[in-house]
Design a protein around this motif. Structure first.
Motif, PDB file in Angstrom:
ATOM      1  N   HIS A  31       0.835  -1.205   0.000  1.00 37.16           N
ATOM      2  CA  HIS A  31       0.000   0.000   0.000  1.00 37.16           C
ATOM      3  C   HIS A  31       0.871   1.258   0.000  1.00 37.16           C
ATOM      4  O   HIS A  31       0.655   2.185  -0.777  1.00 37.16           O
ATOM      5  N   HIS A  86      -3.014   9.384   1.064  1.00 38.09           N
ATOM      6  CA  HIS A  86      -2.160   8.330   1.605  1.00 38.09           C
ATOM      7  C   HIS A  86      -1.122   8.895   2.579  1.00 38.09           C
ATOM      8  O   HIS A  86      -0.802   8.249   3.582  1.00 38.09           O
ATOM      9  N   TYR A 135     -12.982   7.151   1.028  1.00 34.44           N
ATOM     10  CA  TYR A 135     -12.493   7.402   2.380  1.00 34.44           C
ATOM     11  C   TYR A 135     -13.623   7.886   3.275  1.00 34.44           C
ATOM     12  O   TYR A 135     -14.571   8.510   2.793  1.00 34.44           O
ATOM     13  N   ASP A 169      -8.839   4.732   4.759  1.00 29.96           N
ATOM     14  CA  ASP A 169      -8.853   4.304   3.363  1.00 29.96           C
ATOM     15  C   ASP A 169      -9.712   3.048   3.272  1.00 29.96           C
ATOM     16  O   ASP A 169      -9.402   2.042   3.921  1.00 29.96           O
ATOM     17  N   HIS A 173      -7.661  -2.221  -1.768  1.00 27.02           N
ATOM     18  CA  HIS A 173      -6.217  -2.464  -1.622  1.00 27.02           C
ATOM     19  C   HIS A 173      -5.745  -2.214  -0.182  1.00 27.02           C
ATOM     20  O   HIS A 173      -4.666  -2.648   0.191  1.00 27.02           O
TER      21      HIS A 173
END
Ligand SMILES: [Fe+2]
Length: 211
Positions: A31, A86, A135, A169, A173
C-alpha cells in the motif's frame, strides 16, 4: 532547464509490521511503497511540464484545481488527491497503544458525537457505507466543530473547506489481503492503530491555521 521540484512519498514512521495484527505487514508494504508511490509519481509526471505549479503545496493544488490548466486538472485531482490522502492515512496510524483522544480533540468529539464510543460507531458506519472506493474522514470546520464526511475515489475534503483530522482508506487495496470482502472487520480493527496523539496534533493544527 531548471530541475523539476518533485513531490515525495512521506516515509513510514514505523516498520511494515508495526500495525499487526490489525493490518498485516504485506498490506502496509504494498500500500505504501506501491499504491501511494504510484500516485506521487503520476502527480510529478502530470506537473513535469508545468514548473510554475511545482512549488505549490499539495493542499494549495487540491483547493484550487479549477485554477490549473484544464489538461492537467483531472490528473492532479486524482493523483494529487492520492498522494495527499495516503500521506495523511499513513501518518495518523501507529503501533497499537490502547490510547484514546485527549485534550481539545476529546472535548470536540464529545461535543459533536456525545462520546468516543458514539463517534466510533458513527465513523465506522460511514466508512462501511462508502459505496465503492473512497475514504471516511473526521474533519474540522472553521470554528473547530467536528464532522464525519465521506469522499469517493481519491477526492479530498479540502475543496469543501474542511480541515482533515483523520481518515480511513476503504479502497479494497487497503484491506483485501487480510480481510477480503470483510470491510467491517477491517474498520473495527483499524481503530486500534489510530495514533490519537497524531490526530490531536492534526486537530490543533486545524484550530491554528485559517482554513
Ligand atoms: Fe489506498
Amino acid at each position: 532547464m531548471p530541475m523539476q521540484k518533485k513531490f515525495e512519498v512521506l516515509p513510514l514512521a514505523y516498520p511494515y509490521n508495526a500495525l499487526e495484527p490489525y493490518i498485516d505487514a504485506e498490506t502496509v508494504r504494498i500500500h505504501h511503497d506501491n499504491h501511494y508511490k504510484t500516485y506521487v509519481d503520476r502527480l510529478n509526471a502530470a506537473l513535469e511540464n508545468y514548473p510554475m505549479y511545482q512549488s505549490w503545496s499539495l493542499e494549495r493544488l487540491l483547493k484550487n484545481i479549477g485554477a490549473l490548466p484544464p489538461e492537467i486538472q483531472t490528473a492532479v485531482k486524482n493523483n494529487g488527491g492520492g498522494a495527499y490522502n495516503h500521506g495523511l492515512y499513513f501518518s495518523i496510524m501507529g503501533p497499537p497503544q490502547n490510547k484514546m483522544p485527549e485534550g481539545k480533540l476529546k472535548n470536540a468529539i464529545d461535543q459533536a458525537f456525545g462520546s468516543f464510543d458514539a463517534f466510533q460507531q458513527e465513523f465506522g458506519k460511514s466508512a462501511l457505507d462508502q459505496f465503492g472506493s473512497g475514504y471516511a474522514w473526521l474533519v474540522a470546520g472553521r470554528d473547530g466543530r467536528l464532522f464525519i464526511k465521506n469522499t469517493a475515489n481519491q477526492d479530498t475534503v479540502l475543496p469543501l473547506g474542511f480541515c482533515p483530522v483523520i481518515l480511513i482508506d476503504v479502497w479494497e487495496h487497503a484491506y483485501y489481503l487480510k480481510y477480503q470482502y470483510r470491510r467491517a472487520d477491517y474498520i473495527k480493527n483499524w481503530f486500534n492503530v489510530v495514533d490519537w496523539d497524531k490526530a490531536g496534533l492534526q486537530y490543533d493544527g486545524c484550530l491554528k491555521k485559517p482554513f
